[in-house]
Design an enzyme around this catalytic site. Structure first.
Site, short mmCIF file in Angstrom:
data_model
loop_
_atom_site.label_atom_id
_atom_site.label_comp_id
_atom_site.label_asym_id
_atom_site.label_seq_id
_atom_site.Cartn_x
_atom_site.Cartn_y
_atom_site.Cartn_z
N SER A 83 0.83 -1.19 0.00
CA SER A 83 0.00 0.00 0.00
C SER A 83 0.87 1.24 0.00
O SER A 83 1.81 1.36 0.79
CB SER A 83 -0.91 0.02 1.22
OG SER A 83 -1.56 1.26 1.34
N HIS A 84 0.53 2.19 -0.88
CA HIS A 84 1.30 3.44 -0.94
C HIS A 84 1.05 4.29 0.30
O HIS A 84 1.78 5.26 0.55
CB HIS A 84 0.94 4.22 -2.20
CG HIS A 84 2.08 5.00 -2.77
ND1 HIS A 84 2.96 5.71 -1.99
CD2 HIS A 84 2.50 5.18 -4.05
CE1 HIS A 84 3.86 6.31 -2.75
NE2 HIS A 84 3.62 5.99 -4.00
N SER A 85 0.04 3.95 1.10
CA SER A 85 -0.16 4.65 2.37
C SER A 85 0.88 4.22 3.41
O SER A 85 1.11 4.94 4.38
CB SER A 85 -1.57 4.39 2.92
OG SER A 85 -2.53 5.07 2.15
#
Length: 470
Positions: free
Chosen positions: A166-168
């Protein structure tokens, strides 16, 4: 077990789907994300290819899978947010991380295909998508794991290892550090080794908008009215597109609506620029000024690509065009972010001029504008950029006037040795913004750069000509 199959590609048979929990559980907690983390909460994938080797030809798929699983368990003990899930704050509806030890997912798979049959691994192949595990959670995406992996054995004895994160959770440098730690913890034909220079720091600290200490750290000579040029330029571009001012009747591709551009099927193409080609381009730009003018390979290629893409797409001369590229802010904050910071620590720098000006400018002049934009990224810019993202999230439309570049050259993913030695290639899969140009190292030409970009099919030949022939 299920199979991934398309009549145009070899089948990939899934043999195991396993949840991986941290070896040492971390106390459950909510990790507050910064606005930089919330921009793209989807999984971003990269697939590593390891060709058949006598070093591991006698190892079974099961033993390699088990070693990678064990290494991931150990890695998640330190990188514990990766074992969590996204969570919505009930008060403001914003995303945060719930560090709840729910774990990652790793998949074992097999295909009769041979890696050699895939051709040039630097060129995107739709079959690569079958080598990645893509969970579907239709009921609630907050249940989706933040790290997924698939280990696929090929008929030739080679392997692919795909990872979606996840880019989060991470930006590019942090993803590289996470994967490097995982490979180091996986004892496949090597002893486990601790190679982390710094323990990961997961707290977002001064990147949280609500942290009052951030707004009380103005730099010498700075102004409280600092604005983020990248955000301002995006608003101007979107207004231009909506107003229909970006194309004229004689434009090569006619009048395209916003929906047309968003739904266009882009072709992913990789262009290899050898070290010799880059030096040749530099010599043309430097001319007789060698010594009095200098630039990085990134600055030069970004300027070159921007001009080539804009010409190939036939943008109207009077239209505003924009180049935006990610800048690492770890050492640009006051104080700098801690060593090992694991969150998203980048903002976009931006240059905007008209297409006519871009065409008329020398590459040297364009490079200077890029350097100015990069140097403008300071503590105040980051504050303004971060705060500008505080509103409800939106979707960035695909715009011919916007050229986006992401520099991976300082993250040599192919050197991550999950198996024996370096990967033959590490390929990013289709991203949510396929028109982004990625600058990557080439395993066979360390002085060269691979440029992966999504292009409209009808613009491919023109871009190839402008980008390579110049």
């Amino acid at each position: 077990m299920a199979s991934k199959h398309d009549e145009n590609y070899p089948s990939v048979r899934l043999t195991k789907i396993v949840s991986v929990l941290p070896k040492s559980l971390h106390p459950q907690q909510i990790l507050h994300l910064s606005n930089l983390d919330r921009q793209f909460p989807m999984l971003m994938y990269v697939v590593f290819f390891y060709k058949s080797s006598c070093a591991y030809q006698n190892l079974s798929l099961d033993s390699i899978f088990s070693s990678l699983k064990s290494g991931l368990e150990e890695t998640l003990s330190t990188w514990y947010p990766a074992a969590g899930r996204l969570s919505l704050n009930p008060n403001d509806g914003k995303l945060n991380l719930w560090c709840n030890n729910d774990g990652a997912v790793i998949v074992e798979a097999f295909t009769n295909a041979k890696i050699s049959e895939l051709g040039d691994l630097s060129q995107y192949n739709e079959f690569f998508e079958y080598l990645a595990y893509k969970p579907v959670y239709q009921r609630n995406f907050l249940d989706m794991p933040l790290v997924v992996a698939q280990v696929t054995r090929f008929g030739c004895g080679g392997y692919s290892i795909s990872i979606g994160a996840s880019h989060s959770l991470f930006d590019g440098p942090a993803t590289y550090d996470f994967l490097h730690a995982w490979a180091s913890n996986s004892a496949i034909l090597k002893e486990k080794r601790s190679t982390e220079l710094y323990k990961p720091v997961h707290e977002r600290g001064t990147l949280l908008v609500g942290n009052q200490r951030l707004s009380k750290l103005p730099e010498s000579g700075s102004s409280a009215s600092t604005r983020a040029a990248a955000i301002d330029h995006l608003y101007q571009l979107i207004k231009q597109v909506i107003a229909g001012q970006n194309y004229s009747p004689d434009t090569k591709f006619g009048a395209r609506t916003l929906a047309d551009m968003e739904n266009s099927h882009l072709v992913l193409k990789t262009f290899h620029l050898s070290g010799a080609m880059i030096e040749s381009l530099k010599s043309k730009v430097y001319g007789e000024r060698r010594g009095s003018f200098s630039c990085s390979s990134f600055e030069l290629l970004a300027a070159h690509l921007w001009k080539a893409r804009t010409k190939a797409l036939g943008v109207r001369k009077g239209a505003m065009v924009c180049l935006q590229f990610a800048v690492d802010i770890r050492n640009r904050m006051v104080p700098p972010l801690p060593k090992g910071f694991s969150g998203n620590a980048y903002v976009l720098a931006s240059v905007a001029i008209t297409a006519e000006e871009l065409e008329a400018r020398s590459r040297e002049a364009t490079v200077e504008k890029i350097k100015e934009a990069k140097n403008s990224i300071n503590n105040d810019y980051v504050i303004a950029y971060n705060k500008s993202l505080d509103g409800p999230p939106g979707t960035l439309p695909s715009m011919n006037e916007l050229t986006l570049v992401s520099d991976w050259t300082r993250m040599p993913f192919h050197r991550i040795d999950f198996l024996h030695g370096e990967a033959a290639y590490a390929s990013p899969l289709l991203s949510p913004i396929p028109q982004v140009a990625y600058f990557m190292q080439n395993p066979n030409d360390l002085r060269g750069i691979d440029v992966r970009i999504g292009l409209l099919p009808q613009a491919l030949d023109a871009f190839s000509h402008y980008f390579l022939a110049s």
